[in-house]
Write a protein that holds these residues in place. Structure first.
Motif, mmCIF file in Angstrom:
data_model
loop_
_atom_site.group_PDB
_atom_site.id
_atom_site.type_symbol
_atom_site.label_atom_id
_atom_site.label_comp_id
_atom_site.label_asym_id
_atom_site.label_seq_id
_atom_site.Cartn_x
_atom_site.Cartn_y
_atom_site.Cartn_z
ATOM 1 N N THR A 192 0.829 -1.204 0.000
ATOM 2 C CA THR A 192 0.000 0.000 0.000
ATOM 3 C C THR A 192 0.865 1.256 0.000
ATOM 4 O O THR A 192 2.026 1.235 0.418
ATOM 5 C CB THR A 192 -0.914 0.042 1.236
ATOM 6 O OG1 THR A 192 -0.101 0.167 2.417
ATOM 7 C CG2 THR A 192 -1.770 -1.220 1.333
ATOM 8 N N ARG A 193 0.278 2.347 -0.447
ATOM 9 C CA ARG A 193 0.951 3.644 -0.389
ATOM 10 C C ARG A 193 1.184 4.052 1.066
ATOM 11 O O ARG A 193 2.197 4.673 1.399
ATOM 12 C CB ARG A 193 0.081 4.692 -1.094
ATOM 13 C CG ARG A 193 0.684 6.088 -1.171
ATOM 14 C CD ARG A 193 1.899 6.120 -2.074
ATOM 15 N NE ARG A 193 3.126 6.340 -1.327
ATOM 16 C CZ ARG A 193 4.338 6.309 -1.848
ATOM 17 N NH1 ARG A 193 4.491 6.056 -3.127
ATOM 18 N NH2 ARG A 193 5.403 6.509 -1.107
ATOM 19 N N GLU A 194 0.247 3.709 1.937
ATOM 20 C CA GLU A 194 0.392 4.015 3.358
ATOM 21 C C GLU A 194 1.645 3.361 3.931
ATOM 22 O O GLU A 194 2.399 3.994 4.674
ATOM 23 C CB GLU A 194 -0.840 3.541 4.132
ATOM 24 C CG GLU A 194 -0.770 3.826 5.621
ATOM 25 C CD GLU A 194 -1.938 3.236 6.392
ATOM 26 O OE1 GLU A 194 -2.094 3.584 7.578
ATOM 27 O OE2 GLU A 194 -2.690 2.426 5.813
ATOM 28 N N ALA A 195 1.875 2.106 3.570
ATOM 29 C CA ALA A 195 3.060 1.404 4.060
ATOM 30 C C ALA A 195 4.329 2.048 3.514
ATOM 31 O O ALA A 195 5.319 2.210 4.237
ATOM 32 C CB ALA A 195 2.996 -0.068 3.680
ATOM 33 N N ASP B 231 4.719 5.170 2.619
ATOM 34 C CA ASP B 231 4.888 6.442 3.315
ATOM 35 C C ASP B 231 5.468 6.222 4.717
ATOM 36 O O ASP B 231 6.275 7.025 5.198
ATOM 37 C CB ASP B 231 3.554 7.177 3.423
ATOM 38 C CG ASP B 231 3.058 7.698 2.082
ATOM 39 O OD1 ASP B 231 3.875 7.787 1.141
ATOM 40 O OD2 ASP B 231 1.855 8.002 1.972
ATOM 41 N N LEU B 232 5.047 5.145 5.347
ATOM 42 C CA LEU B 232 5.543 4.826 6.686
ATOM 43 C C LEU B 232 7.042 4.524 6.662
ATOM 44 O O LEU B 232 7.802 4.986 7.523
ATOM 45 C CB LEU B 232 4.770 3.635 7.252
ATOM 46 C CG LEU B 232 5.111 3.182 8.667
ATOM 47 C CD1 LEU B 232 4.905 4.309 9.667
ATOM 48 C CD2 LEU B 232 4.254 1.970 9.046
ATOM 49 N N GLU C 146 -5.947 -0.229 15.264
ATOM 50 C CA GLU C 146 -6.140 1.221 15.300
ATOM 51 C C GLU C 146 -7.174 1.625 16.342
ATOM 52 O O GLU C 146 -7.087 2.717 16.908
ATOM 53 C CB GLU C 146 -6.565 1.712 13.919
ATOM 54 C CG GLU C 146 -5.479 1.633 12.863
ATOM 55 C CD GLU C 146 -5.943 2.136 11.508
ATOM 56 O OE1 GLU C 146 -5.556 3.257 11.150
ATOM 57 O OE2 GLU C 146 -6.682 1.399 10.828
ATOM 58 N N GLN D 79 -0.956 -2.005 11.301
ATOM 59 C CA GLN D 79 -0.118 -2.457 10.195
ATOM 60 C C GLN D 79 0.156 -3.959 10.289
ATOM 61 O O GLN D 79 0.283 -4.506 11.382
ATOM 62 C CB GLN D 79 1.229 -1.717 10.208
ATOM 63 C CG GLN D 79 1.118 -0.250 9.854
ATOM 64 C CD GLN D 79 0.625 -0.036 8.439
ATOM 65 O OE1 GLN D 79 1.057 -0.712 7.512
ATOM 66 N NE2 GLN D 79 -0.285 0.915 8.278
#
Length: 392
Positions: free
Chosen positions: A9-12, A14-15, A60, A67
């Motif tokens: 994912t893009r979120e991962a 970015d992390l 969350e 994650q």
């Protein structure tokens, strides 16, 4: 050459980018001095907590990052490539939260987990004892029921964050049954009777405080027991499976950091009229170092994917811990060799990386214990499983 990663994912992604930025800009300038002075970097953990890096593998809804373990372990790698003491601390904090997250009641989770995952609180894990390191079932620390409390007495050795943590996940014996006589408790740091010895004087990870914790008539409410009475050994062993993946990732990141430094040195240092990396003898050493890191990373992430799918991963976690930590010891030793005399000085961090790599083969179960876990699994009849992750 930083690790090449493929993330779902893009979120991962970015992390990982956030972690790399923090590692370079916030951790790297502090690491050498803190390790040399043996200073525990408590404010660094608060900073990482506010950035959301202390609770990544937890839900969350309770303040975690939500994650998958595959992503969380790669974050640990990025931190460890710069500062292993901090990466180990993140892994231990995650382990200290495991008992509550996996075995706590809904009320317990709602009451404590957000604070534990939110960044301001730091945890410690109390399992080993001076006479019972690799054999947790031999522990002697006792918890005796007294009305609506348990009274804990004993000593816990090798406690990472000992004396600095805000809460301690403590395993203690509630009966003489070897396998079902241990229970798990959440003990707050300010509980009367809980005290830490001075930190151990260690070969490496000197920025990480490790101490023996003493429990002298420590009164813990019954509501602070995690899981059922007698379930503690199950909690401990399940947590260690995940903890071993954490240490495998830390060892891989540590090896990556040593390799990156050795590679840059080999590209810049000249001998006999050309960069030393162009001499085959040294180039082959670097090639073996790179191969060892890639194999450790692949083994660790493969085990993480099993965990993320809810599949058994005990044997694979032990394999990952064994492979990654043995490889880290070999890679860091070779990194010192690549730098020659400079590698033996404190002007370069590779000597520190080598000292830090040694303990990776020892904690979360020595590598001899990992071989025992693996061999026992091999002795049981089993057939390979095939899991379909997508019908596409």
């Amino acid at each position: 050459m930083p690790a090449t990663r493929t993330l779902a994912t893009r979120e991962a992604a970015d992390l990982i980018e956030l972690t790399r930025s923090l590692a370079v800009n916030e951790l790297s300038p502090k690491a050498a001095e803190a390790e040399a002075d043996e200073t525990f970097p408590r404010e660094v953990f608060r900073m990482l907590g506010r950035a959301g890096l202390l609770g990544l593998p937890y839900p969350e809804e309770y303040g975690g990052g939500g994650q998958p373990y595959e992503v969380y372990l790669q974050v640990l790698e990025e931190v460890a490539a710069v500062w292993s003491s901090v990466a180990v601390g993140i892994s231990v904090h995650a382990l200290s939260c495991f008992g509550l997250a996996a075995y706590g009641t809904a009320e317990q989770k709602e009451k404590w987990l957000p604070g534990m995952l939110g960044g301001e609180l730091l945890g410690a894990y109390c399992l080993s004892e001076p006479h019972a390191g690799s054999d947790p079932a031999a522990m002697r620390t006792r918890a005796v029921r007294d009305g609506d409390h348990y009274v804990l007495n004993g000593a816990k050795a090798w406690t990472t964050h000992g004396g600095y943590a805000d809460f301690y996940t403590v395993m203690a014996r509630t009966s003489d049954d070897r396998s079902h006589g241990i229970s798990c408790f959440l003990v707050q740091a300010d509980t009367p009777g809980l005290a830490a010895d001075p930190p151990e004087r260690k070969m490496g990870l000197t920025g990480s405080a490790t101490a023996t914790m003493h429990l002298d008539d420590v009164r813990v409410p019954v509501g602070h027991r995690l899981g059922e009475e007698g379930q503690g050994l199950r909690v401990a062993l399940a947590g260690l499976d995940s903890g071993r993946l954490g240490i495998a990732a830390v060892a891989t990141g540590l090896a990556q950091g040593a390799f990156d430094l050795a590679l840059r040195y080999a590209q810049e240092r000249e001998a006999f009229g050309k960069p030393i990396i162009e001499h085959q003898g040294l180039a082959f050493v670097l090639a073996d170092m790179g191969a060892a890191i890639e194999s450790a990373r692949a083994t660790t992430l493969s085990a993480a994917r099993l965990k993320d799918q809810g599949l058994p991963f005990t044997r694979e976690a032990s394999i990952a811990k064994l492979v990654a930590t043995d490889n880290a010891m070999r890679v860091t030793t070779d990194a010192v060799q690549v730098l020659g005399g400079y590698g033996y000085t404190r002007d370069f961090p590779v000597e520190r990386y080598m000292r830090e790599a040694k303990v990776m083969q020892i904690f979360e179960g020595t590598n001899q214990i990992q071989r025992m876990v693996i061999s026992r699994a091999l002795s049981r009849p089993a057939k390979g499983t095939i899991t379909v992750l997508s019908e596409n």
